[in-house]
Design a protein around this motif. Structure first.
Motif, PDB file in Angstrom:
ATOM      1  N   GLN A  79       0.730  -1.026  -0.011  1.00  0.00           N
ATOM      2  CA  GLN A  79      -0.577  -0.421  -0.114  1.00  0.00           C
ATOM      3  C   GLN A  79       1.089   1.294   0.196  1.00  0.00           C
ATOM      4  O   GLN A  79       1.811   1.652   0.757  1.00  0.00           O
ATOM      5  CB  GLN A  79      -0.769  -0.067   1.613  1.00  0.00           C
ATOM      6  CG  GLN A  79      -1.645   1.297   1.544  1.00  0.00           C
ATOM      7  CD  GLN A  79      -2.635   1.210   0.260  1.00  0.00           C
ATOM      8  OE1 GLN A  79      -2.931   0.049  -0.353  1.00  0.00           O
ATOM      9  NE2 GLN A  79      -3.145   1.887   0.292  1.00  0.00           N
ATOM     10  N   PRO A  94       0.306   4.666   0.098  1.00  0.00           N
ATOM     11  CA  PRO A  94       0.785   6.027   1.928  1.00  0.00           C
ATOM     12  C   PRO A  94       1.186   5.080   2.768  1.00  0.00           C
ATOM     13  O   PRO A  94       1.521   5.659   3.289  1.00  0.00           O
ATOM     14  CB  PRO A  94      -1.319   5.866   1.750  1.00  0.00           C
ATOM     15  CG  PRO A  94      -1.897   4.442   1.238  1.00  0.00           C
ATOM     16  CD  PRO A  94      -0.994   4.269   0.066  1.00  0.00           C
ATOM     17  N   ALA A  95       1.398   4.417   3.375  1.00  0.00           N
ATOM     18  CA  ALA A  95       2.137   3.733   4.081  1.00  0.00           C
ATOM     19  C   ALA A  95       3.294   3.861   3.752  1.00  0.00           C
ATOM     20  O   ALA A  95       3.997   4.328   5.018  1.00  0.00           O
ATOM     21  CB  ALA A  95       2.220   2.236   4.224  1.00  0.00           C
ATOM     22  N   LEU A 135       3.966  12.324   0.356  1.00  0.00           N
ATOM     23  CA  LEU A 135       2.646  13.259   0.818  1.00  0.00           C
ATOM     24  C   LEU A 135       3.278  15.172   0.822  1.00  0.00           C
ATOM     25  O   LEU A 135       2.270  15.668   0.876  1.00  0.00           O
ATOM     26  CB  LEU A 135       1.784  12.933   1.723  1.00  0.00           C
ATOM     27  CG  LEU A 135       1.351  11.801   1.312  1.00  0.00           C
ATOM     28  CD1 LEU A 135       0.346  10.660   1.422  1.00  0.00           C
ATOM     29  CD2 LEU A 135       0.995  11.385  -0.072  1.00  0.00           C
ATOM     30  N   PHE A 148     -11.960  18.222   1.397  1.00  0.00           N
ATOM     31  CA  PHE A 148     -12.426  17.900   2.438  1.00  0.00           C
ATOM     32  C   PHE A 148     -12.676  15.839   2.842  1.00  0.00           C
ATOM     33  O   PHE A 148     -12.624  15.626   3.577  1.00  0.00           O
ATOM     34  CB  PHE A 148     -14.442  17.522   1.724  1.00  0.00           C
ATOM     35  CG  PHE A 148     -15.028  17.396   3.027  1.00  0.00           C
ATOM     36  CD1 PHE A 148     -15.145  18.363   4.422  1.00  0.00           C
ATOM     37  CD2 PHE A 148     -15.590  16.285   2.955  1.00  0.00           C
ATOM     38  CE1 PHE A 148     -16.206  17.962   5.154  1.00  0.00           C
ATOM     39  CE2 PHE A 148     -16.856  15.664   3.382  1.00  0.00           C
ATOM     40  CZ  PHE A 148     -16.925  16.915   4.871  1.00  0.00           C
ATOM     41  N   ARG A 149     -12.867  15.494   1.726  1.00  0.00           N
ATOM     42  CA  ARG A 149     -12.891  13.788   2.196  1.00  0.00           C
ATOM     43  C   ARG A 149     -11.735  13.338   2.441  1.00  0.00           C
ATOM     44  O   ARG A 149     -10.405  14.169   1.545  1.00  0.00           O
ATOM     45  CB  ARG A 149     -13.574  12.983   1.350  1.00  0.00           C
ATOM     46  CG  ARG A 149     -13.474  11.591   1.637  1.00  0.00           C
ATOM     47  CD  ARG A 149     -13.836  10.417   0.683  1.00  0.00           C
ATOM     48  NE  ARG A 149     -12.045   9.891   0.486  1.00  0.00           N
ATOM     49  CZ  ARG A 149     -11.198   9.485  -0.789  1.00  0.00           C
ATOM     50  NH1 ARG A 149     -12.287   9.335  -1.777  1.00  0.00           N
ATOM     51  NH2 ARG A 149     -10.540   9.213  -0.780  1.00  0.00           N
ATOM     52  N   ALA A 150     -11.671  12.789   3.731  1.00  0.00           N
ATOM     53  CA  ALA A 150     -10.000  12.438   4.178  1.00  0.00           C
ATOM     54  C   ALA A 150      -8.908  11.547   2.974  1.00  0.00           C
ATOM     55  O   ALA A 150      -9.865  10.471   2.466  1.00  0.00           O
ATOM     56  CB  ALA A 150     -10.282  11.377   5.421  1.00  0.00           C
ATOM     57  N   ALA A 151      -8.077  11.734   3.227  1.00  0.00           N
ATOM     58  CA  ALA A 151      -7.067  11.551   2.040  1.00  0.00           C
ATOM     59  C   ALA A 151      -7.394  11.363   0.768  1.00  0.00           C
ATOM     60  O   ALA A 151      -7.038  10.473  -0.082  1.00  0.00           O
ATOM     61  CB  ALA A 151      -6.562  10.202   2.805  1.00  0.00           C
ATOM     62  N   GLU A 208      -4.394  12.407  -1.177  1.00  0.00           N
ATOM     63  CA  GLU A 208      -3.109  11.243  -1.128  1.00  0.00           C
ATOM     64  C   GLU A 208      -3.342  10.935  -2.568  1.00  0.00           C
ATOM     65  O   GLU A 208      -2.920   9.963  -3.027  1.00  0.00           O
ATOM     66  CB  GLU A 208      -3.524  10.878  -0.126  1.00  0.00           C
ATOM     67  CG  GLU A 208      -2.913  11.487   0.847  1.00  0.00           C
ATOM     68  CD  GLU A 208      -3.967  12.550   2.190  1.00  0.00           C
ATOM     69  OE1 GLU A 208      -4.609  12.968   1.616  1.00  0.00           O
ATOM     70  OE2 GLU A 208      -2.997  12.776   3.188  1.00  0.00           O
ATOM     71  N   GLN A 209      -5.285  10.038  -2.071  1.00  0.00           N
ATOM     72  CA  GLN A 209      -5.497   9.344  -3.417  1.00  0.00           C
ATOM     73  C   GLN A 209      -4.999   9.908  -4.645  1.00  0.00           C
ATOM     74  O   GLN A 209      -4.590   9.014  -5.813  1.00  0.00           O
ATOM     75  CB  GLN A 209      -6.940   9.121  -3.472  1.00  0.00           C
ATOM     76  CG  GLN A 209      -7.403   7.783  -4.349  1.00  0.00           C
ATOM     77  CD  GLN A 209      -9.399   7.597  -4.128  1.00  0.00           C
ATOM     78  OE1 GLN A 209      -9.914   7.832  -3.231  1.00  0.00           O
ATOM     79  NE2 GLN A 209      -9.624   6.760  -5.179  1.00  0.00           N
ATOM     80  N   ILE A 266      -1.374   9.671  -5.540  1.00  0.00           N
ATOM     81  CA  ILE A 266      -0.676   8.389  -5.536  1.00  0.00           C
ATOM     82  C   ILE A 266      -1.009   7.778  -7.340  1.00  0.00           C
ATOM     83  O   ILE A 266      -0.408   7.630  -8.754  1.00  0.00           O
ATOM     84  CB  ILE A 266      -1.486   7.258  -4.662  1.00  0.00           C
ATOM     85  CG1 ILE A 266      -1.506   7.732  -3.964  1.00  0.00           C
ATOM     86  CG2 ILE A 266      -1.437   6.067  -5.705  1.00  0.00           C
ATOM     87  CD1 ILE A 266      -1.387   6.533  -2.901  1.00  0.00           C
ATOM     88  N   TRP A 267      -2.144   8.977  -7.781  1.00  0.00           N
ATOM     89  CA  TRP A 267      -2.521   8.373  -9.628  1.00  0.00           C
ATOM     90  C   TRP A 267      -1.538   9.031  -9.851  1.00  0.00           C
ATOM     91  O   TRP A 267      -0.951   8.987 -10.884  1.00  0.00           O
ATOM     92  CB  TRP A 267      -3.518   8.629  -9.450  1.00  0.00           C
ATOM     93  CG  TRP A 267      -5.103   7.879  -9.416  1.00  0.00           C
ATOM     94  CD1 TRP A 267      -6.106   7.781  -8.096  1.00  0.00           C
ATOM     95  CD2 TRP A 267      -5.228   6.344  -9.394  1.00  0.00           C
ATOM     96  NE1 TRP A 267      -6.941   6.649  -8.213  1.00  0.00           N
ATOM     97  CE2 TRP A 267      -6.316   5.832  -8.990  1.00  0.00           C
ATOM     98  CE3 TRP A 267      -4.192   5.134 -10.379  1.00  0.00           C
ATOM     99  CZ2 TRP A 267      -6.748   4.434  -9.467  1.00  0.00           C
ATOM    100  CZ3 TRP A 267      -4.640   4.042 -10.609  1.00  0.00           C
ATOM    101  CH2 TRP A 267      -5.229   3.919 -10.423  1.00  0.00           C
ATOM    102  N   GLN A 304      -8.690  21.095   3.724  1.00  0.00           N
ATOM    103  CA  GLN A 304      -9.575  22.111   4.129  1.00  0.00           C
ATOM    104  C   GLN A 304      -9.552  23.360   3.531  1.00  0.00           C
ATOM    105  O   GLN A 304     -10.311  24.535   4.219  1.00  0.00           O
ATOM    106  CB  GLN A 304      -9.695  22.431   6.108  1.00  0.00           C
ATOM    107  CG  GLN A 304      -9.840  20.647   6.294  1.00  0.00           C
ATOM    108  CD  GLN A 304     -11.121  19.655   6.338  1.00  0.00           C
ATOM    109  OE1 GLN A 304     -11.959  20.529   6.021  1.00  0.00           O
ATOM    110  NE2 GLN A 304     -10.961  18.559   6.400  1.00  0.00           N
ATOM    111  N   ALA A 328     -14.783  17.407  -4.606  1.00  0.00           N
ATOM    112  CA  ALA A 328     -15.446  16.390  -3.405  1.00  0.00           C
ATOM    113  C   ALA A 328     -16.167  16.413  -4.126  1.00  0.00           C
ATOM    114  O   ALA A 328     -16.721  16.319  -4.259  1.00  0.00           O
ATOM    115  CB  ALA A 328     -15.348  17.177  -2.331  1.00  0.00           C
ATOM    116  N   GLY A 329     -17.366  15.052  -3.722  1.00  0.00           N
ATOM    117  CA  GLY A 329     -17.976  14.042  -4.103  1.00  0.00           C
ATOM    118  C   GLY A 329     -19.163  14.931  -3.255  1.00  0.00           C
ATOM    119  O   GLY A 329     -18.734  15.448  -2.108  1.00  0.00           O
TER     120      GLY A 329
END
Lengths: 512, 356
Positions: free
Chosen positions: B16, B18-19, B25, B194-197, B200-201, B204-205, B219, B246-247
């Protein structure tokens, strides 16, 4: 679409209440209901069985020979649906020994990770458990990171491991939980397609290794006909113990709830109603859900929300005021502020039984609320308490203060008077149960052409509401057209004055 | 390492990111964004997609719709008489594909519907129904340009929006990959603050794709990230700027206004932009998708739809209603979790794949 379905139901109710039910015309009605249910995304095959049941029930003695066949027919539909989705079962099974394991599974994007966070928080605060979140989604980039952040937010430890397959991660997490003294382990699995054999085998392995007490399917409330297919597969592969329905804070009718329950037979335990973690995972209520699917509006949910955030005493006071002649502009302002905080006015109105279909025709604009607020805030406390003293010069001053035309002020006052009148009538017309309410609402519909009247009705139907939680930190731009005139403290000053008066009187009493 | 990311089995072994991904990041978190335009090309060499030669794109699409086809086909293969039971079977299939009551009604009971044609003896055999439905369905889908718009002068700005969990971020990665493979330079703006990570997602892409990314503080005002993205795109002279958002549920007024603000900021900084405003729809979504499209359309004027997750058993039939009622075409479809699992939408092929 949304308006269409609600309107259809209102029409069905209208038609059916006028005529007697016979075997002849019941077919036609059932067909109408069928289409309405399809629009609500109830699965085709589920509808078939459901309507067969309804028909059998409706043609029984109870309806045909009843006093009011039309109403009884609708209540048969409603009751059957609630029955099918029930009974209420929000119990969680805990392990006798060692940590309890809860496995969360579902399709991609159904809301598993967020729901894990919500469940952990709920268990921690309401059940006094010590949860551990386990990041077993190594599929989606940053999913582990997301869970870690959620864990941080709610103060719940998160277990993750890199370079290891999910089944092993989950297995290792159990030891970790024991060492850490955690008594409940929540496994956040990766989203997967029900037809992806490799991935389904993987989650099965997780279940086999960890023997979860609970296996929940996380299902998006907006899911269409596909809900039955995926739920069936997940249930067959994993023997689910329950379902969590997410994203119910949108305007989806949520027919998936009926489909999933009918197909799996597993109880829907919770519903997710917001992006925040606090207080957004609620016990599932079959009756509320049935009303929602049928377009009656989820009154019970609203009432429950209101009860949770409003202190009960204040609520009763406001309700009493609403129904009495002492309702004044101060209370009105308080109410508007509360409504505004809850989000979209239209959205709220749509949850009111019988109103759903008509909201769009009413021309409700959320910015009107801000204007009303500005106008009332430009009044002195005295004026708010006794609107009848508002003469021309006072009105002019208020209009200047609120930066609106005089006519707006006049209009508001007129609406306020109408609202008071409407309130009186409504409180007299109130019937029993949701159907009685719908009837009362229908009869009062003509008077509902203005926004204040509608708000009023909402209050009446649901009890006073307070903020359901607009999301902090996710505001969006300030509402336009909200001149910051008057002061918010005007309200509190007034309250202070009242409180002081009450205190004085109490003191007097005590002295005696 | 990138190789591992492909293929179902190897997928599971993927460490993974992010680990261990702390350093990249934290550097990304710098508000100044613009991770430096250090060669997308250099990393592009390593990128995964070259591994799987371009398959016939439509075979993917066909696969996605195979189930519907099978279902419908079973109705046609046996010699059936055209009767009410047969029409009802077709009705059930169409409903099962989420076409929705209105579309199904039009296809069955409309003036050009099956029942009328049957009555008029335009069709007399069960076998003819298929061709008839196909024709009608194609006629219902307006033939609009489904190619992605391109700005006369770069950058072309693509704003991507949708409700929570529809697959926005993944779709953006796929889109960026397509553009990059066409030799275009791309910069991503991670405006989901807004959404956590979420940032980061997308980061990574971007690393996997070797494209630049602009991020803001957690935020932060998403509009400010979009603005920085536009600035970076202009400064570095890239061909495409793709803005992730954000969704948001379409019913949340404030969040919809926030989206409007993002759009406004973009069009102010780059006149004429966003050139594409795409709504990502989850193919499993039922009739609510129409509401989503309506409200997003009202707020930010959609130019098209990305229909994601067509690789499951869901058919996404609701897009017909959306196309019909709102005139918003589907432009791309997502047919899998891999980066190359995205292809342009094609009306004829869509309809043919459903009925053949």
């Amino acid at each position: 679409m949304f308006e269409a379905i609600t309107r259809r139901f209102t029409d069905i109710i209208g038609n059916i209440t006028r005529k007697k039910i016979t075997e002849g015309n019941i077919k036609e009605t059932l067909r109408e209901i069928r289409v309405a249910l399809l629009e609500a995304d109830v699965a085709f095959e589920v509808i078939k069985d459901f309507l067969a049941k309804v028909e059998a029930e409706a043609l029984g003695d109870r309806v045909l020979k009843g006093v009011n066949p039309g109403q009884q027919f609708i209540s048969v539909v409603y009751e059957e649906m609630a029955k099918l989705m029930g009974p209420v079962d929000t119990s969680l099974h805990y392990a006798q020994q060692g940590p309890t394991v809860i496995l969360m599974a579902g399709l991609q994007g159904s809301g598993k990770t967020t729901t894990c966070g919500k469940l952990a928080l709920l268990l921690k605060t309401e059940q006094k458990r010590r949860p551990l979140l386990v990041a077993a989604d190594v599929q989606r980039p940053a999913a582990v990171e997301q869970l870690k952040k959620l864990g941080e937010q709610i103060g719940v430890p998160v277990f993750s491991e890199s370079g290891v397959k999910p089944p092993q991660i989950c297995l290792h997490s159990l030891d970790f939980a024991k060492r850490q003294g955690c008594d409940t382990v929540i496994l956040d699995s990766a989203g997967r397609l029900h037809i992806d054999e490799a991935m389904m085998a993987e989650v099965k392995e997780v279940a086999a290794l960890t023997t979860p007490q609970e296996i929940f399917l996380v299902c998006d409330a907006m899911t269409g006909q596909d809900a039955v297919k995926s739920a069936k597969q997940f249930n067959e592969q994993l023997s689910l113990t329950g379902v969590i329905l997410t994203k119910l804070d949108g305007d989806a009718r949520g027919g998936a709830a009926l489909s999933v329950k009918a197909i799996t037979g597993k109880p829907i335990k919770f519903v997710g109603v917001g992006e925040k973690l606090e207080n957004t995972l609620k016990p599932f209520r079959p009756d509320g859900m049935a009303q929602r699917i049928l377009g009656f509006g989820d009154v019970l949910q609203l009432v429950d929300d209101a009860r949770k955030v409003v202190n009960a005493e204040e609520a009763t006071q406001l309700q009493e005021k609403l129904l009495s002649a002492t309702f004044n502009l101060n209370d009105f302002l308080k109410h508007i502020s509360a409504v505004k905080k809850m989000g979209s006015m239209k959205d709220l109105l749509k949850m009111v039984p019988g109103l759903g279909a008509h909201v769009d025709d009413m021309g409700v604009e959320d910015k009107e609320l801000s204007q009303i607020e500005a106008i009332i805030q430009s009044m002195t406390p005295k004026e708010r308490e006794r609107p009848e003293i508002l003469n021309t010069s006072r009105r002019d001053r208020i209009a200047r203060g609120a930066q609106v035309a005089r006519t707006e002020v006049d209009g508001l006052l007129k609406q306020f008077q109408m609202m008071k009148k409407f309130m009186d009538e409504f409180s007299r017309a109130g019937g029993k149960g949701p159907l009685g309410k719908i009837k009362a609402l229908a009869s009062a519909k003509k008077q509902m052409s203005d926004i204040t009247g509608m708000m009023h009705k909402m209050v009446e139907a649901t009890g006073p509401q307070q903020q359901k939680g607009t999301q902090k930190g996710r505001g969006g731009p300030q509402q336009p057209g909200n001149p910051k005139t008057g002061s918010a403290s005007g309200l509190s000053k007034d309250e202070i004055r009242k409180r002081r008066k009450a205190e004085r009187q109490n003191k007097k009493k005590n002295r005696r | 390492m990138f190789r591992k990311w492909f293929g179902k089995k190897e997928n599971l072994e993927e460490p993974q990111p992010p680990a261990q991904g702390d350093e990249p990041l934290s550097t990304k978190a710098s508000p100044k964004a613009a991770e430096g335009p250090q060669g997308p090309e250099a990393q592009a060499m390593e990128a995964p997609d070259s591994e799987e030669p371009k398959k016939a794109r439509w075979s993917l699409f066909g696969r996605a719709l195979e189930k519907t086809r099978k279902g419908l086909k079973s109705l046609f293969t046996f010699r059936r008489t055209l009767d009410e039971a047969f029409v009802e079977e077709i009705e059930a299939e169409l409903f099962g594909a989420d076409f929705g009551p209105e579309t199904v009604r039009a296809l069955l009971d409309g003036p050009n519907g099956i029942r009328q044609a049957w009555k008029d003896k335009t069709i007399t055999e069960a076998e003819e129904v298929r061709e008839f439905l196909k024709r009608n369905l194609k006629a219902m889908l307006t033939r609009r340009e489904v190619k992605l718009a391109q700005a006369a002068t770069p950058p072309t700005v693509i704003l991507v929006a949708g409700v929570n969990g529809t697959g926005k971020t993944t779709s953006i990665a796929k889109l960026a990959r397509r553009l990059r493979d066409d030799g275009k330079s791309v910069v991503l703006a991670a405006a989901d603050t807004f959404r956590a990570a979420a940032v980061e997602q997308l980061t990574i892409w971007s690393q996997r794709l070797g494209v630049d990314i602009v991020t803001g503080k957690p935020q932060a005002d998403p509009a400010s990230v979009a603005y920085q993205g536009a600035e970076t795109a202009l400064a570095t002279g890239v061909d495409y700027l793709i803005v992730d958002t954000a969704g948001r549920l379409h019913t949340q007024v404030n969040l919809m206004r926030e989206l409007r603000k993002i759009r406004d900021v973009l069009s102010k900084k780059i006149p004429g932009s966003p050139h594409e405003c795409l709504l990502v729809l989850d193919a499993t979504t039922g009739q609510n998708a129409l509401n989503q499209a309506k409200l997003f359309q009202a707020e930010v004027e959609l130019s098209g739809i990305i229909l994601a997750k067509l690789d499951g058993t869901a058919k996404g039939g609701i897009v017909v209603a959306i196309n019909n009622q709102l005139d918003i075409p589907v432009k791309m479809i997502g047919v899998g979790e891999k980066l190359e699992d995205m292809e342009p939408f094609d009306v004829d092929k869509f309809v043919d794949a459903v009925f053949e």
